[in-house]
Design a protein around this motif. Structure first.
Motif, PDB file in Angstrom:
ATOM      1  N   THR A   1       0.851  -1.180   0.000  1.00  0.00           N
ATOM      2  CA  THR A   1       0.000   0.000   0.000  1.00  0.00           C
ATOM      3  C   THR A   1       0.886   1.227   0.000  1.00  0.00           C
ATOM      4  O   THR A   1       1.895   1.286   0.681  1.00  0.00           O
ATOM      5  N   ALA A   2       0.496   2.180  -0.773  1.00  0.00           N
ATOM      6  CA  ALA A   2       1.188   3.460  -0.810  1.00  0.00           C
ATOM      7  C   ALA A   2       0.207   4.516  -0.357  1.00  0.00           C
ATOM      8  O   ALA A   2      -1.013   4.286  -0.326  1.00  0.00           O
ATOM      9  N   ASP A   3       0.717   5.664   0.001  1.00  0.00           N
ATOM     10  CA  ASP A   3      -0.151   6.747   0.433  1.00  0.00           C
ATOM     11  C   ASP A   3      -1.152   7.060  -0.667  1.00  0.00           C
ATOM     12  O   ASP A   3      -0.798   7.158  -1.835  1.00  0.00           O
ATOM     13  N   ASN A   4      -2.406   7.202  -0.304  1.00  0.00           N
ATOM     14  CA  ASN A   4      -3.497   7.566  -1.216  1.00  0.00           C
ATOM     15  C   ASN A   4      -3.736   6.546  -2.328  1.00  0.00           C
ATOM     16  O   ASN A   4      -4.215   6.880  -3.392  1.00  0.00           O
ATOM     17  N   GLU A   5      -3.348   5.294  -2.126  1.00  0.00           N
ATOM     18  CA  GLU A   5      -3.589   4.269  -3.139  1.00  0.00           C
ATOM     19  C   GLU A   5      -4.266   3.074  -2.489  1.00  0.00           C
ATOM     20  O   GLU A   5      -4.058   2.793  -1.315  1.00  0.00           O
ATOM     21  N   ALA A   6      -5.002   2.358  -3.292  1.00  0.00           N
ATOM     22  CA  ALA A   6      -5.624   1.126  -2.806  1.00  0.00           C
ATOM     23  C   ALA A   6      -4.569   0.055  -2.705  1.00  0.00           C
ATOM     24  O   ALA A   6      -3.584   0.063  -3.448  1.00  0.00           O
ATOM     25  N   PRO A   7      -4.730  -0.882  -1.795  1.00  0.00           N
ATOM     26  CA  PRO A   7      -3.737  -1.954  -1.680  1.00  0.00           C
ATOM     27  C   PRO A   7      -3.653  -2.774  -2.963  1.00  0.00           C
ATOM     28  O   PRO A   7      -4.650  -3.022  -3.620  1.00  0.00           O
ATOM     29  N   VAL A   8      -2.443  -3.151  -3.299  1.00  0.00           N
ATOM     30  CA  VAL A   8      -2.201  -3.986  -4.472  1.00  0.00           C
ATOM     31  C   VAL A   8      -1.673  -5.302  -3.957  1.00  0.00           C
ATOM     32  O   VAL A   8      -0.713  -5.350  -3.197  1.00  0.00           O
ATOM     33  N   HIS A   9      -2.314  -6.385  -4.385  1.00  0.00           N
ATOM     34  CA  HIS A   9      -1.901  -7.696  -3.907  1.00  0.00           C
ATOM     35  C   HIS A   9      -1.109  -8.411  -4.993  1.00  0.00           C
ATOM     36  O   HIS A   9      -1.541  -8.484  -6.133  1.00  0.00           O
ATOM     37  N   ARG A  10       0.036  -8.910  -4.603  1.00  0.00           N
ATOM     38  CA  ARG A  10       0.845  -9.728  -5.517  1.00  0.00           C
ATOM     39  C   ARG A  10       0.957 -11.105  -4.924  1.00  0.00           C
ATOM     40  O   ARG A  10       1.164 -11.267  -3.723  1.00  0.00           O
ATOM     41  N   GLU A  11       0.909 -12.066  -5.769  1.00  0.00           N
ATOM     42  CA  GLU A  11       0.998 -13.441  -5.291  1.00  0.00           C
ATOM     43  C   GLU A  11       2.421 -13.747  -4.886  1.00  0.00           C
ATOM     44  O   GLU A  11       3.348 -12.999  -5.183  1.00  0.00           O
ATOM     45  N   ASP A  12       2.609 -14.868  -4.228  1.00  0.00           N
ATOM     46  CA  ASP A  12       3.930 -15.273  -3.768  1.00  0.00           C
ATOM     47  C   ASP A  12       4.787 -15.838  -4.886  1.00  0.00           C
ATOM     48  O   ASP A  12       5.826 -16.432  -4.648  1.00  0.00           O
ATOM     49  N   ASP A  13       4.375 -15.654  -6.101  1.00  0.00           N
ATOM     50  CA  ASP A  13       5.079 -16.195  -7.256  1.00  0.00           C
ATOM     51  C   ASP A  13       6.288 -15.312  -7.578  1.00  0.00           C
ATOM     52  O   ASP A  13       6.150 -14.128  -7.872  1.00  0.00           O
ATOM     53  N   ASP A  14       7.498 -15.846  -7.508  1.00  0.00           N
ATOM     54  CA  ASP A  14       8.716 -15.091  -7.783  1.00  0.00           C
ATOM     55  C   ASP A  14       8.775 -14.602  -9.224  1.00  0.00           C
ATOM     56  O   ASP A  14       9.341 -13.573  -9.519  1.00  0.00           O
ATOM     57  N   GLN A  15       8.168 -15.356 -10.158  1.00  0.00           N
ATOM     58  CA  GLN A  15       8.203 -14.949 -11.551  1.00  0.00           C
ATOM     59  C   GLN A  15       7.448 -13.641 -11.760  1.00  0.00           C
ATOM     60  O   GLN A  15       7.847 -12.806 -12.553  1.00  0.00           O
ATOM     61  N   SER A  16       6.339 -13.463 -11.054  1.00  0.00           N
ATOM     62  CA  SER A  16       5.598 -12.217 -11.218  1.00  0.00           C
ATOM     63  C   SER A  16       6.433 -11.043 -10.701  1.00  0.00           C
ATOM     64  O   SER A  16       6.407  -9.960 -11.262  1.00  0.00           O
ATOM     65  N   TRP A  17       7.177 -11.263  -9.641  1.00  0.00           N
ATOM     66  CA  TRP A  17       8.057 -10.198  -9.136  1.00  0.00           C
ATOM     67  C   TRP A  17       9.151  -9.898 -10.147  1.00  0.00           C
ATOM     68  O   TRP A  17       9.466  -8.751 -10.405  1.00  0.00           O
ATOM     69  N   GLN A  18       9.737 -10.921 -10.704  1.00  0.00           N
ATOM     70  CA  GLN A  18      10.805 -10.717 -11.667  1.00  0.00           C
ATOM     71  C   GLN A  18      10.306  -9.995 -12.909  1.00  0.00           C
ATOM     72  O   GLN A  18      10.943  -9.072 -13.398  1.00  0.00           O
ATOM     73  N   ALA A  19       9.171 -10.372 -13.425  1.00  0.00           N
ATOM     74  CA  ALA A  19       8.635  -9.727 -14.622  1.00  0.00           C
ATOM     75  C   ALA A  19       8.295  -8.276 -14.326  1.00  0.00           C
ATOM     76  O   ALA A  19       8.584  -7.376 -15.112  1.00  0.00           O
ATOM     77  N   SER A  20       7.682  -8.048 -13.174  1.00  0.00           N
ATOM     78  CA  SER A  20       7.326  -6.680 -12.795  1.00  0.00           C
ATOM     79  C   SER A  20       8.576  -5.838 -12.571  1.00  0.00           C
ATOM     80  O   SER A  20       8.648  -4.688 -13.008  1.00  0.00           O
ATOM     81  N   ASP A  21       9.551  -6.399 -11.887  1.00  0.00           N
ATOM     82  CA  ASP A  21      10.798  -5.665 -11.644  1.00  0.00           C
ATOM     83  C   ASP A  21      11.525  -5.354 -12.943  1.00  0.00           C
ATOM     84  O   ASP A  21      12.055  -4.259 -13.122  1.00  0.00           O
ATOM     85  N   ALA A  22      11.527  -6.305 -13.862  1.00  0.00           N
ATOM     86  CA  ALA A  22      12.190  -6.079 -15.147  1.00  0.00           C
ATOM     87  C   ALA A  22      11.483  -4.976 -15.919  1.00  0.00           C
ATOM     88  O   ALA A  22      12.127  -4.111 -16.514  1.00  0.00           O
ATOM     89  N   ALA A  23      10.169  -4.971 -15.893  1.00  0.00           N
ATOM     90  CA  ALA A  23       9.418  -3.928 -16.595  1.00  0.00           C
ATOM     91  C   ALA A  23       9.710  -2.562 -15.985  1.00  0.00           C
ATOM     92  O   ALA A  23       9.902  -1.571 -16.702  1.00  0.00           O
ATOM     93  N   GLN A  24       9.738  -2.498 -14.648  1.00  0.00           N
ATOM     94  CA  GLN A  24      10.056  -1.230 -13.982  1.00  0.00           C
ATOM     95  C   GLN A  24      11.482  -0.777 -14.294  1.00  0.00           C
ATOM     96  O   GLN A  24      11.738   0.399 -14.503  1.00  0.00           O
ATOM     97  N   TYR A  25      12.398  -1.734 -14.318  1.00  0.00           N
ATOM     98  CA  TYR A  25      13.790  -1.410 -14.636  1.00  0.00           C
ATOM     99  C   TYR A  25      13.902  -0.805 -16.027  1.00  0.00           C
ATOM    100  O   TYR A  25      14.533   0.227 -16.224  1.00  0.00           O
ATOM    101  N   HIS A  26      13.262  -1.439 -17.015  1.00  0.00           N
ATOM    102  CA  HIS A  26      13.345  -0.947 -18.390  1.00  0.00           C
ATOM    103  C   HIS A  26      12.664   0.410 -18.538  1.00  0.00           C
ATOM    104  O   HIS A  26      13.135   1.277 -19.276  1.00  0.00           O
ATOM    105  N   ALA A  27      11.555   0.602 -17.823  1.00  0.00           N
ATOM    106  CA  ALA A  27      10.877   1.903 -17.868  1.00  0.00           C
ATOM    107  C   ALA A  27      11.760   2.989 -17.253  1.00  0.00           C
ATOM    108  O   ALA A  27      11.869   4.096 -17.789  1.00  0.00           O
ATOM    109  N   ALA A  28      12.387   2.664 -16.138  1.00  0.00           N
ATOM    110  CA  ALA A  28      13.275   3.636 -15.494  1.00  0.00           C
ATOM    111  C   ALA A  28      14.485   3.932 -16.376  1.00  0.00           C
ATOM    112  O   ALA A  28      14.930   5.081 -16.486  1.00  0.00           O
TER     113      ALA A  28
END
Length: 148
Positions: free
Chosen positions: A10-37
């Motif tokens: 949860t971030a300030d002024n945002e609804a909670p976001v739930h991510r599953e315990d799946d490491d692949q989803s973290w890796q894909a999300s992190d990679a997307a954020q890395y490339h965007a940054a």
């Protein structure tokens, strides 16, 4: 921003976001954020200079260095001309010769000679190298006053 054990973020002024315990989803999300940054950072940073631009900058630095050292070398030439009774070109050859035999940069030798006018004389090794350079100059140069 808060995180609990269920990977709910949860971030300030945002609804909670739930991510599953799946490491692949973290890796894909992190990679997307890395490339965007990375893409955002590339738009902020200036492009790397081209080889031609680097070469021009290097040449400009060398020219500035030459302009800064030329007066000192000119004064040192005048000192050598006075000491050795030689021409402008021969004086430069003496400085180059001393630089070669002492393994000291020409501009440093010139500065030491100029400094010796109002200060202490040059060091023993530099005086010896100058003396030897004058001797080599005399043996390789035929002077009009000594030609027979």
């Amino acid at each position: 921003m808060t995180t609990n054990d269920n990977r709910t973020i949860t971030a300030d002024n945002e609804a909670p976001v739930h991510r599953e315990d799946d490491d692949q989803s973290w890796q894909a999300s992190d990679a997307a954020q890395y490339h965007a940054a990375q893409a955002a950072l590339e738009t902020l940073l200036p492009p790397a200079p081209a080889p031609a631009e680097r070469a021009l900058k290097r040449e400009l630095n060398q020219l500035w260095h030459t302009l800064e050292t030329r007066p000192v070398i000119g004064l040192a030439r005048a000192i050598v001309m006075t000491l050795g009774g030689c021409t402008h070109d021969e004086a430069f050859q003496v400085l180059v010769d001393v630089s070669r035999y002492t393994n000291i940069e020409l501009r440093e030798i010139a500065q030491r000679l100029v400094d010796s006018v109002d200060g202490p004389p040059p060091s023993g090794p530099l005086r010896t190298a100058l003396h030897n350079a004058f001797e080599r100059l005399d043996t390789t140069t035929v002077r009009p006053d000594t030609a027979g």
